[in-house]
Motif scaffolding. Structure first.
Motif, PDB file in Angstrom:
ATOM      1  N   GLY A 155      58.928  21.896  13.986  1.00  0.00           N
ATOM      2  CA  GLY A 155      60.285  21.685  14.452  1.00  0.00           C
ATOM      3  C   GLY A 155      60.392  20.566  15.479  1.00  0.00           C
ATOM      4  N   VAL A 156      61.514  19.854  15.430  1.00  0.00           N
ATOM      5  CA  VAL A 156      61.817  18.803  16.407  1.00  0.00           C
ATOM      6  C   VAL A 156      63.226  19.024  16.933  1.00  0.00           C
ATOM      7  CG1 VAL A 156      60.223  17.119  15.404  1.00  0.00           C
ATOM      8  CG2 VAL A 156      62.595  17.190  14.606  1.00  0.00           C
ATOM      9  N   VAL A 157      63.489  18.466  18.126  1.00  0.00           N
ATOM     10  CA  VAL A 157      64.773  18.677  18.778  1.00  0.00           C
ATOM     11  C   VAL A 157      65.182  17.394  19.496  1.00  0.00           C
ATOM     12  CG1 VAL A 157      63.622  19.633  20.829  1.00  0.00           C
ATOM     13  CG2 VAL A 157      66.027  20.182  20.396  1.00  0.00           C
ATOM     14  N   ARG A 158      66.485  17.147  19.541  1.00  0.00           N
ATOM     15  CA  ARG A 158      66.992  15.958  20.212  1.00  0.00           C
ATOM     16  C   ARG A 158      67.249  16.273  21.685  1.00  0.00           C
ATOM     17  NH1 ARG A 158      68.842  11.993  17.181  1.00  0.00           N
ATOM     18  NH2 ARG A 158      69.365  13.481  15.520  1.00  0.00           N
ATOM     19  N   GLU A 159      66.714  15.436  22.562  1.00  0.00           N
ATOM     20  CA  GLU A 159      66.917  15.596  23.997  1.00  0.00           C
ATOM     21  C   GLU A 159      67.229  14.250  24.631  1.00  0.00           C
ATOM     22  OE1 GLU A 159      64.151  19.410  25.328  1.00  0.00           O
ATOM     23  OE2 GLU A 159      63.452  17.375  25.750  1.00  0.00           O
ATOM     24  N   ARG A 160      68.375  14.164  25.267  1.00  0.00           N
ATOM     25  CA  ARG A 160      68.782  12.943  25.960  1.00  0.00           C
ATOM     26  C   ARG A 160      68.626  11.710  25.059  1.00  0.00           C
ATOM     27  NH1 ARG A 160      65.829  15.869  29.458  1.00  0.00           N
ATOM     28  NH2 ARG A 160      63.991  14.527  29.200  1.00  0.00           N
ATOM     29  N   GLY A 161      69.027  11.873  23.812  1.00  0.00           N
ATOM     30  CA  GLY A 161      69.017  10.764  22.880  1.00  0.00           C
ATOM     31  C   GLY A 161      67.679  10.464  22.242  1.00  0.00           C
ATOM     32  N   GLU A 162      66.637  11.237  22.574  1.00  0.00           N
ATOM     33  CA  GLU A 162      65.309  11.032  21.993  1.00  0.00           C
ATOM     34  C   GLU A 162      64.907  12.253  21.174  1.00  0.00           C
ATOM     35  OE1 GLU A 162      62.483  10.142  25.013  1.00  0.00           O
ATOM     36  OE2 GLU A 162      63.387   8.204  25.523  1.00  0.00           O
ATOM     37  N   ILE A 163      64.018  12.031  20.198  1.00  0.00           N
ATOM     38  CA  ILE A 163      63.512  13.115  19.373  1.00  0.00           C
ATOM     39  C   ILE A 163      62.220  13.638  19.986  1.00  0.00           C
ATOM     40  CG2 ILE A 163      62.833  13.860  17.061  1.00  0.00           C
ATOM     41  CD1 ILE A 163      65.733  12.913  17.321  1.00  0.00           C
ATOM     42  N   ARG A 164      62.196  14.917  20.293  1.00  0.00           N
ATOM     43  CA  ARG A 164      61.020  15.565  20.880  1.00  0.00           C
ATOM     44  C   ARG A 164      60.560  16.690  19.963  1.00  0.00           C
ATOM     45  NH1 ARG A 164      59.392  13.134  25.941  1.00  0.00           N
ATOM     46  NH2 ARG A 164      61.204  11.936  26.644  1.00  0.00           N
ATOM     47  N   CYS A 165      59.314  17.088  20.114  1.00  0.00           N
ATOM     48  CA  CYS A 165      58.796  18.139  19.241  1.00  0.00           C
ATOM     49  C   CYS A 165      58.630  19.453  19.996  1.00  0.00           C
ATOM     50  CB  CYS A 165      57.478  17.722  18.602  1.00  0.00           C
ATOM     51  SG  CYS A 165      56.115  17.471  19.757  1.00  0.00           S
ATOM     52  N   TYR A 166      58.781  20.545  19.267  1.00  0.00           N
ATOM     53  CA  TYR A 166      58.476  21.872  19.791  1.00  0.00           C
ATOM     54  C   TYR A 166      57.569  22.664  18.865  1.00  0.00           C
ATOM     55  CZ  TYR A 166      61.989  23.853  16.569  1.00  0.00           C
ATOM     56  OH  TYR A 166      62.685  24.225  15.455  1.00  0.00           O
ATOM     57  N   GLY A 167      57.381  22.191  17.615  1.00  0.00           N
ATOM     58  CA  GLY A 167      56.552  22.893  16.639  1.00  0.00           C
ATOM     59  C   GLY A 167      55.069  22.837  16.989  1.00  0.00           C
ATOM     60  N   ALA A 168      54.380  23.970  16.823  1.00  0.00           N
ATOM     61  CA  ALA A 168      52.961  24.057  17.186  1.00  0.00           C
ATOM     62  C   ALA A 168      52.093  23.116  16.360  1.00  0.00           C
ATOM     63  CB  ALA A 168      52.470  25.494  17.024  1.00  0.00           C
ATOM     64  N   GLY A 169      52.471  22.880  15.099  1.00  0.00           N
ATOM     65  CA  GLY A 169      51.699  21.967  14.266  1.00  0.00           C
ATOM     66  C   GLY A 169      51.749  20.544  14.772  1.00  0.00           C
ATOM     67  N   LEU A 170      52.874  20.154  15.344  1.00  0.00           N
ATOM     68  CA  LEU A 170      52.999  18.819  15.935  1.00  0.00           C
ATOM     69  C   LEU A 170      52.326  18.767  17.300  1.00  0.00           C
ATOM     70  CD1 LEU A 170      56.722  18.078  14.989  1.00  0.00           C
ATOM     71  CD2 LEU A 170      54.679  17.053  13.965  1.00  0.00           C
ATOM     72  N   LEU A 171      52.497  19.797  18.093  1.00  0.00           N
ATOM     73  CA  LEU A 171      51.915  19.822  19.434  1.00  0.00           C
ATOM     74  C   LEU A 171      50.393  19.761  19.411  1.00  0.00           C
ATOM     75  CD1 LEU A 171      54.146  22.615  21.008  1.00  0.00           C
ATOM     76  CD2 LEU A 171      54.235  20.172  21.565  1.00  0.00           C
TER      77      LEU A 171
END
Length: 295
Positions: free
Chosen positions: A210-226
C-alpha cells in the motif's frame, strides 16, 4: 493458493525427524552447505515450538548479524525518504535495534505495549487461515532466518527482515494494528477458499504494497515496500490507482517482479475507511458480488 505463498521455501520433516528447507535453484544460498544447515536448524526450532511456551531464540552468527546491520541501515535511510508519517512515528516508538537481529521475544516485548501484538515463530509458510486468523488474537507468525550474506539487499523469500522491519514497524501503529485485527475477525467468518483468497489479495495491495499521498508526495506503508531495498525506490513510478477493493481483490499480478500497479490512498483515514471497513464487512459472497460488479 494465496500468491505470496509461492515465495516461501517448502519445509519438510522426514520420518526420522530431520527437517529440510527446500531452496529453489535460484536462491543465493542454494549451493552453500553451511547456510542450508542453518536454515534447516532454524526451521526445526520453529516446528518444535508449542504455543504458550517460550519462543525459541536463534544464536545468530556474526555473518548473519552483519547482514542485518547492512540491511537495517540502508532501509532506515529509505524509510526517512519514502515511508509515511504513520509508519515513521510507529517505528520510532518501537525502536528496533539496528546493530543486531532482535529475537522474536524482544520484538514482542517492544510491540505488545504499543498495540497488543506479539510474535511467534514460523518455519516457513503458515496456512492462510491460521496466518491471517491469528491476527484476531493479535499474533503474528514470523520467520527467524535471514537472507544469504552474498546478497544482503536481496531475498527471494520473506525473511526476518521482511517480518520485523516490514511488518513490526507497521503493526506498531495502533491504526494499522486495528486493521490487522479486523482481518483476523473476517477470516473467522469466511468458509470458502474464494473468499479467503479475495481477502488475501486485498491485503497484498494494502498492508503489503500500500501507498498513501502525504503533502503532495507518494509515501509507502505496505510491509513489502518497507522491507524491500529495491522496490521502495521504484513504487513512485508505478501506475497509481485510487483505492478500489474490487480491483484489488480480482487483480492478476506477478509477485516475482516490482508491482506495476499500486493502489494509492489519499490519507491514513481513507485506508481505515475503505480497507478497514471492507475487512470488517466482507463475507463469503464478496467474490460473487465483486464479479457481478466488474461485468
Amino acid at each position: 493458493m494465496f500468491t505470496e505463498a509461492q515465495l516461501y521455501s517448502p519445509v519438510t520433516r522426514s520420518g526420522t525427524g530431520d527437517v529440510t528447507v527446500h531452496l529453489s535453484d535460484e536462491h543465493p544460498g542454494v549451493h552453500d552447505p553451511d547456510y542450508r544447515a542453518r536454515r534447516n536448524a532454524i526451521a526445526a526450532q520453529a516446528l518444535d515450538y508449542t504455543p504458550g511456551k517460550p519462543v525459541p531464540r536463534v544464536d545468530y552468527t556474526a555473518e548473519e548479524q552483519q547482514v542485518w546491520r547492512i540491511v537495517s541501515a540502508e532501509l532506515a535511510r529509505k524509510h526517512r525518504k519514502y515511508a509515511c508519517a504513520e509508519v515513521l512515528a510507529a517505528s520510532e516508538r518501537l525502536a528496533l535495534p539496528q546493530d543486531r537481529i532482535p529475537q522474536l521475544d524482544e520484538v514482542s516485548a517492544a510491540l505488545t505495549p504499543l498495540t497488543g501484538f506479539s510474535y511467534v515463530p514460523a518455519a516457513g509458510l503458515v496456512p492462510l487461515r491460521e496466518f491471517f486468523g491469528s491476527f484476531a488474537d493479535r499474533i503474528f507468525h514470523s520467520t527467524q532466518y535471514i537472507r544469504h550474506h552474498s546478497a544482503p539487499l536481496y531475498t527471494p523469500e520473506p525473511d526476518t527482515v521482511h517480518e520485523v522491519i516490514g511488518h513490526a514497524n507497521q503493526i506498531a501503529s495502533p491504526r494499522f494494528a486495528a486493521i490487522y485485527e479486523t482481518v483476523g475477525a473476517a477470516v473467522a467468518r469466511l468458509g470458502t477458499e474464494a473468499a479467503l483468497k479475495f481477502l488475501a489479495d486485498v491485503f497484498w495491495f494494502s498492508m503489503e504494497f500500500g501507498v498513501v499521498r502525504e503533502r503532495g508526495e507518494i509515501r509507502c506503508y505496505g510491509a513489502g515496500l518497507l522491507s524491500s531495498y529495491g522496490e521502495i525506490e521504484e513504487f513512485r513510478h508505478a501506475d497509481l490507482r485510487p483505492l478500489d477493493v474490487v480491483a484489488m481483490g480480482t487483480a492478476t499480478y506477478d509477485i516475482t517482479h516490482y508491482q506495476p500497479v499500486l493502489y494509492c490512498a489519499e490519507s491514513v483515514s481513507e485506508i481505515e475507511d475503505v480497507i478497514g471497513t471492507f475487512f470488517a464487512t466482507m463475507d463469503d459472497d464478496t467474490p460473487l458480488r465483486a464479479a457481478a460488479r466488474s461485468r
